[in-house]
Each structure stands twice: as C-alpha cells, then as structure tokens.
Design an enzyme around this catalytic site. Structure first.
Site, mmCIF file in Angstrom:
data_model
loop_
_atom_site.group_PDB
_atom_site.id
_atom_site.type_symbol
_atom_site.label_atom_id
_atom_site.label_comp_id
_atom_site.label_asym_id
_atom_site.label_seq_id
_atom_site.Cartn_x
_atom_site.Cartn_y
_atom_site.Cartn_z
ATOM 1 C CB SER A 160 -0.916 0.003 1.221
ATOM 2 O OG SER A 160 -1.776 1.118 1.201
ATOM 3 C CG HIS A 196 0.342 13.051 1.604
ATOM 4 N ND1 HIS A 196 -0.904 13.333 1.088
ATOM 5 C CD2 HIS A 196 0.176 12.014 2.472
ATOM 6 C CE1 HIS A 196 -1.798 12.510 1.625
ATOM 7 N NE2 HIS A 196 -1.170 11.694 2.453
ATOM 8 C CG HIS A 237 -4.205 5.015 -2.760
ATOM 9 N ND1 HIS A 237 -5.138 4.325 -3.514
ATOM 10 C CD2 HIS A 237 -3.925 4.232 -1.690
ATOM 11 C CE1 HIS A 237 -5.410 3.189 -2.915
ATOM 12 N NE2 HIS A 237 -4.698 3.096 -1.817
ATOM 13 C CG ASN A 249 -3.887 -1.781 -1.713
ATOM 14 O OD1 ASN A 249 -4.621 -2.673 -2.126
ATOM 15 N ND2 ASN A 249 -3.227 -1.863 -0.574
ATOM 16 C CB VAL A 250 -1.128 -4.544 -5.821
ATOM 17 C CG1 VAL A 250 -1.413 -3.791 -7.104
ATOM 18 C CG2 VAL A 250 0.304 -4.277 -5.371
ATOM 19 C CG HIS A 278 -7.186 8.323 -16.571
ATOM 20 N ND1 HIS A 278 -8.108 7.398 -16.127
ATOM 21 C CD2 HIS A 278 -7.252 9.370 -15.716
ATOM 22 C CE1 HIS A 278 -8.722 7.872 -15.052
ATOM 23 N NE2 HIS A 278 -8.225 9.069 -14.787
ATOM 24 C CG HIS A 327 -19.031 12.843 3.867
ATOM 25 N ND1 HIS A 327 -18.127 11.962 3.326
ATOM 26 C CD2 HIS A 327 -18.296 13.848 4.397
ATOM 27 C CE1 HIS A 327 -16.897 12.410 3.532
ATOM 28 N NE2 HIS A 327 -16.972 13.550 4.175
ATOM 29 N N GLY A 363 -7.447 -5.666 13.904
ATOM 30 C CA GLY A 363 -6.380 -5.528 14.883
ATOM 31 C C GLY A 363 -5.032 -5.263 14.263
ATOM 32 N N GLY A 364 -5.023 -4.588 13.110
ATOM 33 C CA GLY A 364 -3.778 -4.294 12.429
ATOM 34 C C GLY A 364 -2.933 -3.257 13.153
#
Length: 292
Positions: free
Chosen positions: A91, A95, A105, A107-108, A142, A168, A251-252
């Site tokens: 992950s 910034h 960002h 993640n795999v 892209h 939201h 619980g990581g």
C-alpha cells in the site's frame, strides 16, 4: 496457486517503488520499520518525510493472518464469516511538498481464506488526487492505467470513479485511475499478471508527474488550498476506505494503517474557493470524464 510468488513480487515492488521515489526526491531516503502481528504474520513499513519533493509518504508491505474475518471483509461476502484468512499487499500513499504535485495512492493485494472450499482474490489499483488541474498529467495517468489493465480499463476506471468519492460531500476525491477488488477472472495466473502490471505501472507514472511539477512556483495561497483538499483526503480514508476499516477492525498495526495521513491538513468551515480562480476550477476538473 503460488502464494510464495505473490509475496516475492510484493516485496520486490516495495523495494522498487522506494528507489524510484528516492531518486525523484534526491534529498532523503525511506526509514524502514519491520513489525510482527501477534495473531500471525507481520510486515515492513517504509516512510519518507521532510524531503525536497516528498513531504511525507509511505510504502508498506504486509502479510498477515487471522482466525476470523472482520465485518469489513464479509460485508460483500457473508458466506466467508468465521473463516481463517491471510492477506498480503503493498500500500502506497505519497504527499508531495509542492501543491502543484498531486497526492497519489496505490494498493495491490492478495486475499485468501482457509477451509474445505478455499477462496482467493486479488485487488488494488491506483488513483491521483491533484490540488491543481493539469490535463497533461491526467491524460498520462489514465494512459498508464489503460496500458496496465487493457480491456478491463473501462470497467475498472468506472469502479475507481465510484469508489473514491466522498459521498457525504458529493465530491470526487481526485481524477481516479483504476480500481478492482474480489478479482479472480481468468484464474490465478491471469489475475496475478494483471495485478503485477498495475503495481508496476504506478511508480513510473507518478515520477513522471513529479518531475514535471516539483519546481513550479507557489505561495501561501496554494499551500492553504493544498491543506484544505488534504482534509478531504483524510475524510475519505477514515470514513469510507475499506482497507483502513479492514486494518483497524482486524487488529492491524495502527501506525502502518494511518501512514496514509498527510503531515498537514486543514478544515475551514464553509470554505468555497473564489469564482474564476484555479482553485475553483479544480472542482470541475475532478468530475469523472473520459480522459483518453
């Protein structure tokens, strides 16, 4: 199914990404923090901070096990409740210092359950969160996403646009990229190959943009806007992101889970950018579109 090969690829990907980002920054290196998880497994979190280009960034590898899946994992697969599981992945969140450089960002990940009928899948993707809109960067980003995912690109682009959205606020987090989850199409080898292409495409695509924008002039106005938009990034990760919820519910390791947070962010009540400014233009720029 060669789980050892997945682990080997992910560890190598972490090394490669750290090297690519250090080369662009040129002033600092990643700190490595290895850890073990009491319930099983562990990981290696690498963090960069205080650089000329990268204000704060993380590239985390984890390979963890558990005896019972948390609610965030069984929400879409209730039949898996109560099963022992294993999850591994890399992950990444970066910034940059300069507001003209986007946050990014990637993640795999690979997930499997134990039992009489084992279940496995891959997931991941990458997305871009600019503070100022540059069409050249969005198109290049892209294009890299399409090259990595091929015929899957239209579906995975839409998936990304829909997932990385602050419901939201009815706002897009960024200009998207690709996203996939619960992916096992074509069998293990084909799904793993697609995951490798996605993971390996991220670094070059990001570094290309960083080199193009890292020396752009900016001042207090741009920094304030960067901090306000970073606040939106924090909101998404804490309210909507499935990976964050899974990590906390299982619980990581909190430090590794929350490495995605920026060093600086701001919330300004009722803030609206002034009409006709580049800041106001960003909100239109973020609307999902066919960049290619």
């Amino acid at each position: 199914m060669d789980i050892a090969a997945v682990r080997e690829y992910l560890l190598g990907l972490q090394d490669t990404l750290c090297g690519q980002i250090e080369a662009v920054d040129g002033s600092t290196t990643f700190r490595t923090d290895s850890w073990e998880r009491p319930e099983g497994g562990g990981g290696r979190t690498r963090v960069i901070a205080g650089g000329k280009v990268m204000e704060k960034g993380g590239v985390a590898f984890s390979d963890v096990r558990g005896t019972k899946l948390p609610p965030s994992a069984t929400q879409h697969r209730p039949e898996l409740a109560g099963r022992p599981w294993r999850a591994m992945g890399v992950s990444v969140v970066q910034h940059p210092v300069n507001p003209h450089c986007p946050t990014s960002h990637m993640n795999v990940r690979f997930f499997s359950t134990e039992g009489p009928d084992p279940v496995w899948w891959f997931g991941g993707g990458f997305d871009l969160t600019p503070f100022y809109g540059y069409e050249e960067d969005a198109v290049a980003w892209h294009r890299a996403a399409r090259e990595a995912t091929g015929a899957h690109y239209p579906r995975m682009k839409t998936w990304c646009d829909e997932y990385f959205r602050l419901k939201h606020r009815q706002e897009a987090r960024g200009i998207g990229g690709v996203f996939f989850d619960d992916f096992s199409e074509g069998g293990f080898e084909e799904a793993f190959a697609l995951t490798r292409r996605v993971g390996s495409a991220y670094g070059p695509a990001l570094c290309d943009i960083l080199r193009r924008r890292k020396d752009a002039p900016y001042g207090a106005r741009e920094v304030e806007w960067q901090e306000i938009r970073r606040g939106r990034y924090v909101e998404f990760n804490l309210v909507w992101d499935r990976g964050t919820l899974f990590g906390l519910q299982s619980g990581g390791r909190t430090e590794s889970i929350l490495m995605s947070m920026p060093a600086r962010a701001r919330w300004a009540y009722g803030h609206q950018p002034e009409a006709g400014t580049p800041e106001a233009a960003l909100l239109a720029f973020l609307q999902p579109r066919d960049w290619l």
